[in-house]
Design a protein around this motif. Sequence first.
Motif, PDB file in Angstrom:
ATOM      1  N   PHE A   3       0.823  -1.131  -0.045  1.00 12.33           N
ATOM      2  CA  PHE A   3      -0.109   0.028   0.013  1.00 12.33           C
ATOM      3  C   PHE A   3       1.118   1.089   0.116  1.00 12.33           C
ATOM      4  O   PHE A   3       1.899   1.292   0.805  1.00 12.33           O
ATOM      5  N   ASP A   4       0.367   2.203  -0.919  1.00 13.99           N
ATOM      6  CA  ASP A   4       1.305   3.524  -0.822  1.00 13.99           C
ATOM      7  C   ASP A   4       0.172   4.599  -1.228  1.00 13.99           C
ATOM      8  O   ASP A   4      -1.054   4.584  -1.278  1.00 13.99           O
ATOM      9  N   THR A   5       0.813   5.823  -1.080  1.00 17.67           N
ATOM     10  CA  THR A   5      -0.069   7.039  -1.252  1.00 17.67           C
ATOM     11  C   THR A   5      -0.790   6.810  -2.558  1.00 17.67           C
ATOM     12  O   THR A   5       0.005   6.284  -3.551  1.00 17.67           O
ATOM     13  N   THR A   6      -1.930   7.341  -2.750  1.00 19.21           N
ATOM     14  CA  THR A   6      -2.540   7.166  -4.248  1.00 19.21           C
ATOM     15  C   THR A   6      -2.911   8.638  -4.493  1.00 19.21           C
ATOM     16  O   THR A   6      -2.837   9.624  -3.869  1.00 19.21           O
ATOM     17  N   PRO A   7      -3.354   8.828  -5.870  1.00 21.83           N
ATOM     18  CA  PRO A   7      -3.572  10.404  -6.454  1.00 21.83           C
ATOM     19  C   PRO A   7      -4.481  11.109  -5.617  1.00 21.83           C
ATOM     20  O   PRO A   7      -4.607  12.240  -5.710  1.00 21.83           O
ATOM     21  N   SER A   8      -5.406  10.312  -4.889  1.00 18.76           N
ATOM     22  CA  SER A   8      -6.510  11.092  -4.106  1.00 18.76           C
ATOM     23  C   SER A   8      -6.562  10.989  -2.596  1.00 18.76           C
ATOM     24  O   SER A   8      -7.453  11.152  -1.923  1.00 18.76           O
ATOM     25  N   TYR A   9      -5.162  10.492  -2.090  1.00 21.41           N
ATOM     26  CA  TYR A   9      -5.014  10.070  -0.577  1.00 21.41           C
ATOM     27  C   TYR A   9      -3.561  10.231  -0.354  1.00 21.41           C
ATOM     28  O   TYR A   9      -2.875   9.709  -0.854  1.00 21.41           O
ATOM     29  N   VAL A  10      -3.740  11.118   0.675  1.00 26.03           N
ATOM     30  CA  VAL A  10      -2.075  11.231   1.423  1.00 26.03           C
ATOM     31  C   VAL A  10      -2.122  10.345   2.431  1.00 26.03           C
ATOM     32  O   VAL A  10      -2.643  10.577   3.579  1.00 26.03           O
ATOM     33  N   ALA A  11      -1.101   9.290   2.273  1.00 23.14           N
ATOM     34  CA  ALA A  11      -0.879   8.170   3.642  1.00 23.14           C
ATOM     35  C   ALA A  11       0.445   8.752   4.169  1.00 23.14           C
ATOM     36  O   ALA A  11       1.586   8.924   3.508  1.00 23.14           O
ATOM     37  N   THR A  12       0.317   8.916   5.435  1.00 23.13           N
ATOM     38  CA  THR A  12       1.725   9.089   6.173  1.00 23.13           C
ATOM     39  C   THR A  12       2.555   7.808   6.201  1.00 23.13           C
ATOM     40  O   THR A  12       1.892   6.751   5.994  1.00 23.13           O
ATOM     41  N   ASP A  13       3.994   8.117   6.646  1.00 21.57           N
ATOM     42  CA  ASP A  13       4.769   6.925   6.492  1.00 21.57           C
ATOM     43  C   ASP A  13       4.259   5.764   7.591  1.00 21.57           C
ATOM     44  O   ASP A  13       4.171   4.585   7.330  1.00 21.57           O
ATOM     45  N   ASP A  14       3.616   6.105   8.766  1.00 21.11           N
ATOM     46  CA  ASP A  14       3.299   5.242   9.877  1.00 21.11           C
ATOM     47  C   ASP A  14       2.087   4.540   9.232  1.00 21.11           C
ATOM     48  O   ASP A  14       1.855   3.459   9.821  1.00 21.11           O
ATOM     49  N   LEU A  15       1.271   5.204   9.000  1.00 23.83           N
ATOM     50  CA  LEU A  15      -0.079   4.742   8.047  1.00 23.83           C
ATOM     51  C   LEU A  15       0.449   3.400   7.254  1.00 23.83           C
ATOM     52  O   LEU A  15      -0.248   2.212   7.132  1.00 23.83           O
ATOM     53  N   LYS A  16       1.373   3.824   6.230  1.00 21.89           N
ATOM     54  CA  LYS A  16       1.628   2.950   5.090  1.00 21.89           C
ATOM     55  C   LYS A  16       2.161   1.500   5.835  1.00 21.89           C
ATOM     56  O   LYS A  16       1.871   0.370   5.501  1.00 21.89           O
ATOM     57  N   ALA A 186      -1.882  20.597   4.749  1.00 19.74           N
ATOM     58  CA  ALA A 186      -1.694  21.443   3.411  1.00 19.74           C
ATOM     59  C   ALA A 186      -1.570  20.561   2.211  1.00 19.74           C
ATOM     60  O   ALA A 186      -2.258  20.987   1.272  1.00 19.74           O
ATOM     61  N   ALA A 187      -0.907  19.213   2.159  1.00 17.80           N
ATOM     62  CA  ALA A 187      -0.693  18.494   1.231  1.00 17.80           C
ATOM     63  C   ALA A 187      -2.039  17.901   0.975  1.00 17.80           C
ATOM     64  O   ALA A 187      -2.517  17.631  -0.222  1.00 17.80           O
ATOM     65  N   ILE A 188      -2.927  17.578   1.955  1.00 14.25           N
ATOM     66  CA  ILE A 188      -4.317  16.864   1.544  1.00 14.25           C
ATOM     67  C   ILE A 188      -5.099  17.979   1.017  1.00 14.25           C
ATOM     68  O   ILE A 188      -5.586  17.659   0.116  1.00 14.25           O
ATOM     69  N   VAL A 189      -4.918  19.041   1.366  1.00 16.42           N
ATOM     70  CA  VAL A 189      -5.770  20.285   0.743  1.00 16.42           C
ATOM     71  C   VAL A 189      -5.306  20.596  -0.653  1.00 16.42           C
ATOM     72  O   VAL A 189      -6.219  20.593  -1.613  1.00 16.42           O
ATOM     73  N   ARG A 190      -3.982  20.611  -0.946  1.00 21.35           N
ATOM     74  CA  ARG A 190      -3.536  20.719  -2.178  1.00 21.35           C
ATOM     75  C   ARG A 190      -4.116  19.556  -3.028  1.00 21.35           C
ATOM     76  O   ARG A 190      -4.091  19.823  -4.469  1.00 21.35           O
ATOM     77  N   LEU A 191      -4.117  18.445  -2.585  1.00 23.09           N
ATOM     78  CA  LEU A 191      -4.706  17.218  -3.522  1.00 23.09           C
ATOM     79  C   LEU A 191      -6.144  17.516  -3.935  1.00 23.09           C
ATOM     80  O   LEU A 191      -6.312  17.002  -4.895  1.00 23.09           O
ATOM     81  N   HIS A 192      -6.755  18.001  -2.997  1.00 22.20           N
ATOM     82  CA  HIS A 192      -8.479  18.216  -3.355  1.00 22.20           C
ATOM     83  C   HIS A 192      -8.598  19.455  -4.167  1.00 22.20           C
ATOM     84  O   HIS A 192      -9.384  19.526  -5.033  1.00 22.20           O
TER      85      HIS A 192
END
Length: 279
Positions: A3-16, A186-192
Amino acid sequence: MKFDTTPSYVATDDLKVAVNAAVALERPLLVKGEPGTGKTELARQVAASLGLPLIEWHVKSTTRAQQGLYEYDAVSRLRDSQLGDARVHELANYIRRGKLWQAFAAQGRVVLLIDEIDKADIEFPNDLLQELDRMEFHVYETGETVRARQRPVVIITSNNEKELPEAFLRRCFFHYIRFPDPDVLAAIVRLHYPGIKEALLAAALTRFFEIRETPGLKKKPSTSEALDWLKLLLAEDLSPEDLRREGKHALPRLYGALLKNEQDVQLFERLAFMARGQR
């Protein structure tokens, strides 16, 4: 299968790390965190990242564990027998498959989301122990045993409304989704909203975290509420100066997206009144 970050979801390292550890261990991933931090969305993004189908089981206060396995419709069978329907001779016609059965019977591996498990009765998690552990269950009406063709990736979410049984917790890999720090948010906002201007983003997030950190706040605004608020700011074409002019303790612009009860609105009204009196 990672599992990794997707184009529509920011996953932190600990979540991955948590998701991939649960997949490797073949254990359910139990995810907790504030409402609105993306727990349910995580399961959808894991399915997208791993290229697997998603089966969603949304738990309610009235949900029973048995419903996740199957339900036997005795009433329909009785009615059909009175009408002389030939279907009554085959019990399987009256067995409705639950979400676990669907996941077990799938041709390939799937992601199974058990959403908000803490909404159900306290015995609900215990009633699923063996099924999630052994990946099989018995259908008493037909005498068959249903076994998982492939072990699904199980993601279970909880809002901490109830304590979960220790026996259940022992069988899970646990992860708590912390509220994102300013950089991650901020990264999540930029994604949306990829076109958002950095000055507005900086001013909005400064204001947002001031609101979240206000002492006495009954319900802190969540990630999803921050995104709703930013969407409104963009729709109203507000400038960074519009947000800065409010003052730290004033009611924020379009506050209905952030403050969700009258106590918190009154708190900011009192703080604004006190701030005016000190000038």
